[in-house]
Design a protein around this motif. Structure first.
Motif, PDB file in Angstrom:
ATOM      1  N   MET A 138      83.176  73.552  46.761  1.00  0.00           N
ATOM      2  CA  MET A 138      82.348  72.513  46.205  1.00  0.00           C
ATOM      3  C   MET A 138      80.879  72.882  46.435  1.00  0.00           C
ATOM      4  SD  MET A 138      82.272  68.536  47.324  1.00  0.00           S
ATOM      5  CE  MET A 138      83.955  68.378  46.815  1.00  0.00           C
ATOM      6  N   LYS A 139      80.135  72.810  45.385  1.00  0.00           N
ATOM      7  CA  LYS A 139      78.715  73.155  45.443  1.00  0.00           C
ATOM      8  C   LYS A 139      77.890  71.901  45.719  1.00  0.00           C
ATOM      9  CE  LYS A 139      78.992  77.453  43.815  1.00  0.00           C
ATOM     10  NZ  LYS A 139      78.424  78.624  44.409  1.00  0.00           N
ATOM     11  N   ALA A 140      76.742  72.083  46.346  1.00  0.00           N
ATOM     12  CA  ALA A 140      75.855  70.964  46.651  1.00  0.00           C
ATOM     13  C   ALA A 140      75.343  70.322  45.361  1.00  0.00           C
ATOM     14  CB  ALA A 140      74.695  71.429  47.513  1.00  0.00           C
ATOM     15  N   VAL A 141      75.160  71.123  44.319  1.00  0.00           N
ATOM     16  CA  VAL A 141      74.685  70.598  43.031  1.00  0.00           C
ATOM     17  C   VAL A 141      75.694  69.591  42.476  1.00  0.00           C
ATOM     18  CG1 VAL A 141      74.104  71.239  40.670  1.00  0.00           C
ATOM     19  CG2 VAL A 141      73.406  72.698  42.567  1.00  0.00           C
ATOM     20  N   ASP A 142      76.972  69.914  42.601  1.00  0.00           N
ATOM     21  CA  ASP A 142      78.012  69.008  42.122  1.00  0.00           C
ATOM     22  C   ASP A 142      78.022  67.705  42.917  1.00  0.00           C
ATOM     23  OD1 ASP A 142      78.752  71.076  40.409  1.00  0.00           O
ATOM     24  OD2 ASP A 142      80.281  71.839  41.791  1.00  0.00           O
ATOM     25  N   VAL A 143      77.833  67.818  44.220  1.00  0.00           N
ATOM     26  CA  VAL A 143      77.852  66.638  45.088  1.00  0.00           C
ATOM     27  C   VAL A 143      76.644  65.759  44.807  1.00  0.00           C
ATOM     28  CG1 VAL A 143      77.875  65.842  47.478  1.00  0.00           C
ATOM     29  CG2 VAL A 143      79.145  67.885  46.853  1.00  0.00           C
ATOM     30  N   ARG A 144      75.493  66.362  44.583  1.00  0.00           N
ATOM     31  CA  ARG A 144      74.277  65.583  44.308  1.00  0.00           C
ATOM     32  C   ARG A 144      74.389  64.786  43.004  1.00  0.00           C
ATOM     33  NH1 ARG A 144      70.506  66.676  47.999  1.00  0.00           N
ATOM     34  NH2 ARG A 144      70.465  68.750  48.919  1.00  0.00           N
TER      35      ARG A 144
END
Length: 66
Positions: free
Chosen positions: A1-7
């Protein structure tokens, strides 16, 4: 999971994702204890994903307050 997806997630989605990851972490620990765990590196990935979700949720809460 990428931070961009979480944001890109909303606060409710972050809470749901956190619950899902904690459940997966429990299942992985249970598999490890019973000797059924095949991919031990997944435990570390899930721990990091949990930390990532918590961090971004906290940042979003701070932004909403300010």
């Amino acid at each position: 999971m990428k931070a961009v997806d979480v944001r890109a997630m909303s606060a409710d989605q972050l809470n749901d994702e956190l619950a899902k990851l904690k459940k997966e972490q429990f299942n992985l620990r249970f598999q490890k204890a019973t000797g059924q765990l095949e991919k031990s590196s997944r435990i570390q990935e899930v721990r990091r994903d949990i930390a990532r979700v918590k961090t971004i949720a906290r940042q979003k809460a701070a932004e909403a307050k300010a």
